[in-house]
Scaffold this motif. Structure first.
Motif, PDB file in Angstrom:
ATOM      1  N   GLN B 248       0.915  -1.221  -0.165  1.00 37.60           N
ATOM      2  CA  GLN B 248      -0.183   0.006   0.114  1.00 37.60           C
ATOM      3  C   GLN B 248       0.798   1.173  -0.140  1.00 37.60           C
ATOM      4  O   GLN B 248       1.641   1.375   0.866  1.00 37.60           O
ATOM      5  CB  GLN B 248      -0.890  -0.098   1.281  1.00 37.60           C
ATOM      6  N   ILE B 249       0.783   2.140  -0.928  1.00 39.76           N
ATOM      7  CA  ILE B 249       1.439   3.314  -1.207  1.00 39.76           C
ATOM      8  C   ILE B 249       0.735   4.335  -0.181  1.00 39.76           C
ATOM      9  O   ILE B 249      -0.335   4.646  -0.456  1.00 39.76           O
ATOM     10  CB  ILE B 249       1.749   3.518  -2.440  1.00 39.76           C
ATOM     11  N   GLU B 250       1.262   4.584   0.790  1.00 37.52           N
ATOM     12  CA  GLU B 250       0.760   5.706   1.776  1.00 37.52           C
ATOM     13  C   GLU B 250       0.942   7.066   1.636  1.00 37.52           C
ATOM     14  O   GLU B 250       0.008   7.988   1.727  1.00 37.52           O
ATOM     15  CB  GLU B 250       1.166   5.396   3.177  1.00 37.52           C
ATOM     16  N   ASN B 251       2.165   7.325   0.752  1.00 32.98           N
ATOM     17  CA  ASN B 251       2.504   8.848   0.670  1.00 32.98           C
ATOM     18  C   ASN B 251       3.538   8.645  -0.486  1.00 32.98           C
ATOM     19  O   ASN B 251       4.268   7.889  -0.514  1.00 32.98           O
ATOM     20  CB  ASN B 251       3.050   9.325   1.718  1.00 32.98           C
ATOM     21  N   SER B 252       3.455   9.873  -1.310  1.00 33.25           N
ATOM     22  CA  SER B 252       4.564   9.774  -2.482  1.00 33.25           C
ATOM     23  C   SER B 252       4.597  11.140  -3.018  1.00 33.25           C
ATOM     24  O   SER B 252       3.653  11.981  -3.379  1.00 33.25           O
ATOM     25  CB  SER B 252       3.933   8.805  -3.563  1.00 33.25           C
ATOM     26  N   PHE B 253       5.690  11.590  -2.950  1.00 30.19           N
ATOM     27  CA  PHE B 253       6.011  12.964  -3.743  1.00 30.19           C
ATOM     28  C   PHE B 253       7.287  12.965  -4.363  1.00 30.19           C
ATOM     29  O   PHE B 253       8.336  12.221  -4.071  1.00 30.19           O
ATOM     30  CB  PHE B 253       5.757  14.248  -2.546  1.00 30.19           C
ATOM     31  N   GLN B 254       7.727  13.971  -5.192  1.00 31.85           N
ATOM     32  CA  GLN B 254       8.755  14.195  -6.077  1.00 31.85           C
ATOM     33  C   GLN B 254       9.637  15.194  -5.554  1.00 31.85           C
ATOM     34  O   GLN B 254       8.852  16.355  -5.421  1.00 31.85           O
ATOM     35  CB  GLN B 254       8.491  13.969  -7.443  1.00 31.85           C
ATOM     36  N   LYS B 255      10.963  15.109  -5.436  1.00 28.74           N
ATOM     37  CA  LYS B 255      11.368  16.459  -4.978  1.00 28.74           C
ATOM     38  C   LYS B 255      12.961  16.264  -5.895  1.00 28.74           C
ATOM     39  O   LYS B 255      13.635  15.339  -5.742  1.00 28.74           O
ATOM     40  CB  LYS B 255      12.049  16.332  -3.512  1.00 28.74           C
ATOM     41  N   GLU B 256      13.294  17.327  -6.697  1.00 36.56           N
ATOM     42  CA  GLU B 256      14.221  17.321  -7.645  1.00 36.56           C
ATOM     43  C   GLU B 256      14.166  16.080  -8.509  1.00 36.56           C
ATOM     44  O   GLU B 256      12.854  15.687  -8.999  1.00 36.56           O
ATOM     45  CB  GLU B 256      15.550  17.462  -7.005  1.00 36.56           C
ATOM     46  N   ASP B 257      15.117  15.189  -8.741  1.00 41.47           N
ATOM     47  CA  ASP B 257      14.869  14.157  -9.680  1.00 41.47           C
ATOM     48  C   ASP B 257      14.682  12.902  -8.635  1.00 41.47           C
ATOM     49  O   ASP B 257      14.461  11.810  -9.505  1.00 41.47           O
ATOM     50  CB  ASP B 257      15.844  13.861 -10.648  1.00 41.47           C
ATOM     51  N   LYS B 258      14.306  12.975  -7.418  1.00 40.34           N
ATOM     52  CA  LYS B 258      14.041  11.913  -6.624  1.00 40.34           C
ATOM     53  C   LYS B 258      12.526  11.889  -6.260  1.00 40.34           C
ATOM     54  O   LYS B 258      11.827  12.801  -6.010  1.00 40.34           O
ATOM     55  CB  LYS B 258      14.935  12.017  -5.244  1.00 40.34           C
ATOM     56  N   GLN B 259      12.207  10.481  -6.042  1.00 44.74           N
ATOM     57  CA  GLN B 259      10.787  10.185  -5.640  1.00 44.74           C
ATOM     58  C   GLN B 259      10.636   9.587  -4.311  1.00 44.74           C
ATOM     59  O   GLN B 259      11.697   8.805  -4.064  1.00 44.74           O
ATOM     60  CB  GLN B 259      10.449   9.055  -6.681  1.00 44.74           C
ATOM     61  N   TYR B 260       9.976  10.099  -3.397  1.00 47.01           N
ATOM     62  CA  TYR B 260       9.926   9.917  -1.933  1.00 47.01           C
ATOM     63  C   TYR B 260       8.836   9.100  -1.781  1.00 47.01           C
ATOM     64  O   TYR B 260       7.715   9.508  -1.990  1.00 47.01           O
ATOM     65  CB  TYR B 260      10.200  10.990  -1.231  1.00 47.01           C
ATOM     66  N   ILE B 261       8.651   7.819  -1.416  1.00 51.47           N
ATOM     67  CA  ILE B 261       7.638   6.889  -1.351  1.00 51.47           C
ATOM     68  C   ILE B 261       7.560   6.303   0.088  1.00 51.47           C
ATOM     69  O   ILE B 261       8.438   6.078   0.613  1.00 51.47           O
ATOM     70  CB  ILE B 261       7.651   5.873  -2.517  1.00 51.47           C
ATOM     71  N   THR B 262       6.224   6.536   0.772  1.00 46.37           N
ATOM     72  CA  THR B 262       6.001   5.712   2.084  1.00 46.37           C
ATOM     73  C   THR B 262       5.160   4.431   1.586  1.00 46.37           C
ATOM     74  O   THR B 262       4.188   4.595   1.175  1.00 46.37           O
ATOM     75  CB  THR B 262       5.491   6.669   3.173  1.00 46.37           C
ATOM     76  N   VAL B 263       5.710   3.125   1.848  1.00 43.52           N
ATOM     77  CA  VAL B 263       5.008   1.979   1.354  1.00 43.52           C
ATOM     78  C   VAL B 263       4.774   1.043   2.543  1.00 43.52           C
ATOM     79  O   VAL B 263       5.562   1.169   3.549  1.00 43.52           O
ATOM     80  CB  VAL B 263       5.756   1.131   0.425  1.00 43.52           C
ATOM     81  N   LYS B 264       3.729   0.696   2.751  1.00 44.11           N
ATOM     82  CA  LYS B 264       3.107  -0.427   3.872  1.00 44.11           C
ATOM     83  C   LYS B 264       3.175  -1.767   3.161  1.00 44.11           C
ATOM     84  O   LYS B 264       2.496  -2.062   2.162  1.00 44.11           O
ATOM     85  CB  LYS B 264       1.863   0.034   4.557  1.00 44.11           C
TER      86      LYS B 264
END
Lengths: 448, 309
Positions: B248-264
Motif C-alpha cells: 500500500q502506497i501511503e504517501n508519495s512525492f517528488q523532489k528534484e529528480d528523486k521520488q520519495y515514497i512511503t510503502v506499507k
C-alpha cells in the motif's frame, strides 16, 4: 519520633518570630504600666492643691467645709451670685462655691468653674454640707449624732462551705469571682488565639504546596498532631512568660513608685468603680459590692486569696486549657485542611466559634450563680466546659462533677481529633475545590 | 528483579468515582520508568499509593517483593507535581528539616546537603529565605531534598514543569547520573520528547485503566506500522503499477529528480521481497523503516482506548 521533629519546627519558628517576642514582652509591660500608671496618676491628682472660693449667703454654712490635703477653701467677702464671673476671672480660684441664703429649704448649692471640678472635690463638698444639714435637723429633733452612729449596723457575711470530705472553708464570693473570671477568659482567649494559628499554619502548608512533600515522609496524622502540640507549647510558653513578667514588672514598678495601697486609700470610691467597670472583671467587682478604698477590704481579699487552693486551680486550669485547646485545635485543623485560603474559612468558622462565644456568655451568668442549672450543664458540655468549669472551680465544685466534666472533655477531643484527622488527610491534597459540609462528611467516610 | 510490583490495584473516591481499575504493573530495578497518561487518568493517585499517602481499596503493591510498609518510605524519594517550600523559612534550615523527616540524622543531612549545594553551585543560598529565590531556584532545592537520602526508588511527577531549558538539561543529567548509580526512577510526565530521551520502560494509563506497558523497544516494535520510506530514482509509474497489488502506497512525492515514497507492507511480506521487486525498476538510494514517535503512540493508544470505552 518524626512528630517531635515537626513539633520542634512548629515551636521554634513561632517562638522566634518577632511578633511573638513583642507580644510576649509588650502585653505584660502594658498591663504593669497600666497598674503603675493608674496608681501614679491618682497620687499625682490628689497631691495637686485646689483652692475653692466660697460665697456664703447663709453666713454659717462655710464652717462645715474642712480643708483637706488637696482641697483648700477660702471665704470670699461678697454677696449674691450676680458678679461671680468677674470674681472668678480676677482670682486664681479653681472654682467658686455659691451657698444661697435659703439653703436649708432648697438643699441646693452651685459650683462655678471653667473646668469640670473632679469628683473628689464635688463629693467632698456634697458630703460635708449634707452631713452638716443632717446634723442640724437631728439637733432640731433632739437626736444626737452619737446616737445615730451607735444605731448604724454594718453586717459581715462569711459564707462557710462544707466540702464533701467534711472540711470547712470560708469563701467569700468576690475573690472567687475574679479568679474564675480571669481563668475562664484566659482559656477562651488562648483557645481562640492558638486554634486559629493551627488553622493558619495548615492553610499556609496547603498554599505553599509543601504538604505533599511532607506527607510523603510522615503520616498526615503525625503532621497534624505535631502542629497542634507544637502550637500548644507556644501558648503555654506565652502564658508562663506573661505570668512571670506581669508579676515581675508589677513588683519592680510598685516598689519603685511607692506601694500602691497608699494610692488605693486615697482614691475616691466612685473613680475606682468607674475604672473597674471599664474592664471585664469590673462587673464582678461591682456585683460583689466591693469598695477598694477600704484598707480592711484589701486585707480581706488577701485572706480570701489564701482560702483558694491555687495549686489545684492552676492544675485544673492547665487541664482545661489543654483539653479545650486540643478539642478546638482539631476542629480548626479540619477547617484549615478543607479550604484553600483564609477567605474561604467563614462558612466553617461559625459553628466552631459559636460554642466558644456561648461559653463566654454563660460564664457571665455562672459567675453570679456558680451552682445553678445553667452553670452545671454548660460545665458538662465539652464545647463550653473549659470556660464555664474554670469559672466554677474557685467556688468549689464537687469531685464527681469535675471528674465527669474532665472525662467528657477527654472523650470528645479524642473523637474530634479522630474526625479531624480523616478530614485533614483528604483535605490537604485537595486544591482549588470549594468544599461543602456534604463533602466533608464524605471525607470522614473514606476508608483511607 | 523488579523494585516494585502492583497487583490488581483498585482505588475509588467515594462510591462512584473509579480512579484506578485493576492495575497490574512491574517496574524493573535500575530502569527509568515512564508513567504516562492524560490529565486525570490516575497517575498521581498511583504515585500516592506507592508513597503510602493513600492506600488502595483492593490489591497490593510490593517493594522488592515485600508488601509496602512504612519502613519503605525512607527508601523512596518523591518530587510531587504540587510542590513547594515554606516561604519564610531559610533554605538550609528547611532542607535540613525535610531531610530529617526522611529519617536522616542531623549530622548526615548536613554533610550531604553541603555536598549537593557545592555540586550545584548554590552554597550562597543557604542562609536566604525561600521567598527570595526564583521559582527555578526553588525547584533545584526541591530536587536536592528529594534525592538527598539516596533512595533506591525515585519518583518525579512532572519534574520539568517550571524549569528553563538549561535547568531542565541539568535535571536530565542528574537523573541519568542517579540511574547510573543504581537508582530506579519513575517519571510521570506529558513531555514525550523527554520520555524518548530518558525512559527505557513505560506504562500508559488512560481513564483509570492501564492500556499499555513494556520496554520502549518492545512497544516501538508493537506499534511499528510496517511502513518504509524509500528514496527512488527511475520509472515511478511502472513502479506504482508493480507494487499496487501487495503493497500500500501511503504517501508519495517528488523532489528534484528523486521520488520519495512511503510503502506499507501487506500480507506478511518481508522487506527483502519489496526490495527485490524494486531493484529492476530503477535505482534505490534510500530505505528506512518508519518508526512511530512516543507522541504518536500516546495519541494512538489513548484515542483507541477512549473509542473502545
Amino acid at each position: 519520633m518524626k512528630t517531635s521533629i515537626i513539633l520542634q519546627r512548629e515551636y521554634s519558628t513561632r517562638v522566634k518570630k518577632k511578633s511573638f517576642v513583642i507580644m510576649t514582652i509588650l502585653a505584660p509591660l502594658l498591663m504593669a504600666g497600666f497598674i503603675i500608671g493608674y496608681s501614679y496618676l491618682i497620687m499625682a491628682e490628689e497631691t495637686e492643691e485646689r483652692l475653692i472660693g466660697i460665697i456664703d449667703d447663709s453666713m454659717i454654712m462655710h464652717e462645715s467645709l474642712q480643708n483637706t490635703d488637696a482641697i483648700k477653701f477660702e471665704l470670699i467677702d461678697s454677696k449674691g451670685d450676680e458678679n461671680i464671673k468677674e470674681l472668678y476671672d480676677q482670682s486664681n480660684y479653681h472654682a467658686i462655691l455659691f451657698i444661697p441664703e435659703n439653703i436649708t429649704v432648697s438643699n441646693t448649692v452651685k459650683l462655678f468653674s471653667e473646668s469640670q471640678p473632679s469628683q473628689a472635690i464635688t463629693s467632698h463638698i456634697k458630703t460635708s454640707i449634707e452631713n452638716y444639714l443632717e446634723d442640724q435637723r437631728l439637733i432640731q429633733e433632739g437626736i444626737s449624732r452619737d446616737l445615730i452612729s451607735s444605731l448604724k449596723v454594718r453586717l459581715n457575711l462569711d459564707s462557710i462551705k462544707w466540702g464533701s470530705d467534711g472540711s470547712v472553708s470560708v469563701n467569700t464570693t468576690s475573690t472567687a469571682m475574679i479568679v474564675g473570671y480571669l481563668g475562664g477568659f484566659l482559656i477562651y482567649f488562648f483557645i481562640f488565639l492558638y486554634g486559629v494559628q493551627v488553622m493558619r499554619g495548615i492553610i499556609e502548608e496547603k498554599t505553599n504546596r509543601i504538604v505533599e512533600v511532607i506527607i510523603s515522609s510522615v503520616k498526615p496524622f503525625q503532621l497534624m498532631m505535631g502542629k497542634i502540640i507544637g502550637i500548644a507549647l507556644v501558648g503555654l510558653t506565652q502564658f508562663i512568660a506573661w505570668v512571670v513578667l506581669i508579676a515581675g514588672f508589677s513588683f519592680i514598678g510598685l516598689t519603685y513608685f511607692s506601694p500602691s495601697h497608699d494610692a488605693a486609700e486615697l482614691a475616691p470610691a466612685p473613680v475606682t468603680q468607674d475604672i473597674m467597670a471599664s474592664n471585664p472583671a469590673g462587673e464582678a467587682i461591682e456585683a460583689a459590692g466591693m469598695n477598694m478604698t477600704d484598707p480592711d477590704m484589701i486585707q480581706m481579699i488577701m485572706n480570701e486569696l489564701g482560702n483558694i487552693n491555687f495549686v489545684t486551680v492552676l492544675l485544673l486550669f492547665l487541664f482545661f486549657f489543654i483539653g479545650g485547646y486540643l478539642l478546638y485545635a482539631s476542629l480548626f485543623a479540619s477547617i484549615g485542611a478543607a479550604v484553600d485560603s483564609e477567605t474561604d474559612t467563614q462558612q466553617f468558622m461559625m459553628p466552631v466559634t459559636l460554642p466558644l462565644v456561648l461559653g463566654i456568655m454563660v460564664m457571665i451568668n455562672a459567675i453570679q450563680n456558680p451552682d445553678g442549672n445553667i452553670a452545671f450543664w454548660f460545665s458538662m458540655i465539652p464545647f463550653t466546659s473549659p470556660i464555664v468549669m474554670m469559672v466554677r472551680i474557685p467556688f468549689g465544685v464537687p469531685v464527681w462533677e469535675l471528674s465527669l466534666s474532665m472525662a467528657l472533655l477527654i472523650l470528645t477531643f479524642i473523637i474530634t481529633t479522630w474526625l479531624a484527622s480523616k478530614i485533614y488527610r483528604t483535605g490537604i491534597l485537595m486544591y482549588g475545590k470549594k468544599v461543602s459540609y456534604k463533602e466533608l462528611w464524605k471525607w470522614i467516610k473514606y476508608s483511607r | 528483579m523488579n523494585i516494585l510490583d502492583a497487583e490488581g490495584v483498585y482505588k475509588t473516591f467515594g462510591a462512584d468515582h473509579l480512579v484506578l481499575n485493576n492495575i497490574h504493573l512491574s517496574i524493573p530495578e535500575g530502569s527509568v520508568f515512564g508513567l504516562l497518561g492524560p490529565n486525570g487518568a490516575g497517575k498521581t493517585t498511583f504515585i500516592r499509593i506507592i508513597n503510602q499517602i493513600t492506600a488502595p481499596d483492593e490489591g497490593q503493591v510490593y517493594f522488592r517483593r515485600e508488601p509496602l510498609s512504612p519502613g519503605h518510605i525512607e527508601r523512596i524519594g518523591y518530587l510531587p507535581e504540587e510542590r513547594g517550600l515554606y516561604k519564610k523559612m531559610k533554605v538550609g534550615e528547611q532542607a535540613l528539616y525535610l531531610a530529617r523527616l526522611k529519617g536522616l540524622s542531623r549530622h548526615d543531612a548536613l554533610k550531604r546537603l553541603k555536598h549537593w549545594f557545592v555540586k550545584l553551585g548554590i552554597e550562597e543560598w543557604w542562609g536566604k529565605k525561600v521567598e527570595e529565590l526564583s521559582k527555578g531556584m526553588q525547584q533545584k532545592i526541591q530536587f536536592v531534598i528529594t534525592v538527598l537520602h539516596e533512595p533506591s526508588l525515585l519518583i518525579f511527577d512532572e519534574p520539568f514543569s517550571g524549569f528553563d531549558p538549561i535547568n531542565a538539561n541539568m535535571l536530565k543529567r542528574e537523573i541519568l547520573e542517579l540511574k547510573e548509580k543504581g537508582s530506579t526512577i519513575i517519571f510521570s510526565t506529558h513531555n514525550m520528547s523527554s520520555v524518548e530521551e530518558l525512559c527505557d520502560h513505560i506504562a500508559l494509563i488512560n481513564d483509570s485503566e492501564l492500556i499499555l506497558k513494556g520496554s520502549m523497544e518492545q512497544i516501538r516494535k508493537d506499534f511499528r506500522s510496517h511502513s518504509y520510506e524509500l528514496e527512488f530514482t527511475g520509472n515511478y509509474n511502472k513502479m506504482e503499477a508493480t507494487l499496487s497489488s501487495d503493497y500500500q502506497i501511503e504517501n508519495s512525492f517528488q523532489k528534484e529528480d528523486k521520488q520519495y515514497i512511503t510503502v506499507k507492507l501487506l500480507h506478511n511480506l518481508t522487506t527483502n521481497q519489496l526490495i527485490q521487486q524494486l531493484l529492476p525498476l530503477g535505482n534505490l538510494t534510500g530505505f528506512k523503516e518508519v518508526i512511530p514517535s512516543m507522541n504518536d503512540i500516546f495519541i494512538h493508544a489513548v484515542e483507541n482506548h477512549t473509542k473502545a470505552v
